[in-house]
Design a protein around this motif. Sequence first.
Motif, short mmCIF file in Angstrom:
data_model
loop_
_atom_site.label_atom_id
_atom_site.label_comp_id
_atom_site.label_asym_id
_atom_site.label_seq_id
_atom_site.Cartn_x
_atom_site.Cartn_y
_atom_site.Cartn_z
N PRO A 63 0.83 -1.21 0.00
CA PRO A 63 0.00 0.00 0.00
C PRO A 63 0.86 1.26 0.00
O PRO A 63 2.00 1.23 0.49
CB PRO A 63 -0.78 -0.12 1.31
N LYS A 65 0.57 3.73 1.89
CA LYS A 65 0.85 3.94 3.32
C LYS A 65 0.14 2.87 4.13
O LYS A 65 -1.02 2.52 3.83
CB LYS A 65 0.37 5.32 3.78
N LEU A 240 -4.39 11.28 1.84
CA LEU A 240 -4.70 9.86 1.80
C LEU A 240 -4.92 9.45 0.35
O LEU A 240 -5.55 10.18 -0.42
CB LEU A 240 -5.93 9.55 2.65
N GLU A 241 -4.39 8.28 -0.01
CA GLU A 241 -4.38 7.83 -1.40
C GLU A 241 -5.09 6.49 -1.55
O GLU A 241 -5.17 5.72 -0.58
CB GLU A 241 -2.94 7.69 -1.89
N ASP A 244 -4.26 3.12 0.55
CA ASP A 244 -3.77 3.31 1.92
C ASP A 244 -4.57 2.44 2.87
O ASP A 244 -5.79 2.27 2.72
CB ASP A 244 -3.91 4.77 2.35
#
Length: 283
Positions: A63, A65, A240-241, A244
């Motif tokens: 991921p 993050k 945030l992507e 994540d």
Amino acid sequence: MKLVTFQSEDGIRHGILHGEPETGRVVDLGPGDLLALIERAQVGDGPERDAASVRLLAPVLRPPKLLALARNYQDHITEGGGQPLDKRHIVPKLFLKPSSAIIGPDAHLCLPTISSTTDWEVELAVVIGRRCRDVPVEDALENVFGYTIANDISARTADWGIDREPPDMWNDFFDWLNGKWPDGFAPLGPYLLTADEVPDPQNLELSLHLNGQQRQKSSTREMISTVAETIAFASRFMTLEPGDIIETGTPSGVGAASGTYLRSGDVMEARIEQLGVLRTSVA
């Protein structure tokens, strides 16, 4: 919809799981893990195969993050000697785990050489579906792609093989943080359940069994910071992507409370309502 990443004779692929991992069918949607599907936000179609003929992997292997939330259930804080917290004054305590810690369902956890106090923590894991920043709490869940089970494995103490400087707040903090990072310390799976099938992430039962004995049992309604509050907080200071992952904290019943730690041959089964069973054996 249940979505999976799996290993087959054709390599790593992703698809839709119909039924349960042991007895169901997998619709093959193409190469790579689920990150590609999350990013394109579109589910296609493909050939089917028996789920038992493939090996399930963590839904997202790398991921962008991997975030985790500490001290998010009061009973876990209390069993560690902490005091009751006033929710009105709580700031979520997020930290990062390396993606190299991720392993999938039914994978072996190899105990690290640096610690003899490796512990378990069942947690609800949230997978982000949209790129977002500065999200209001009331809109936060619109950015969730789905949910899966996490086991935030933790080394409570470490032996670095050197003479340490005197204990202080920073040494204690980084010892705790380093104990979250070893390889294999982030089991995830067995599948990702899309957010439309989880109308209320604050109403899920969760538990963990060690060698068939129940060690943890609670509900996500006991979280101090809700899923929505955690997403909103994180989005205030980072983008945030898609893909994540946020692990949202664990309830009481960890091994440190009783001095019971993982040993070779142990089997952990982390369960969350609707999300199946994440089984991890200790090598």
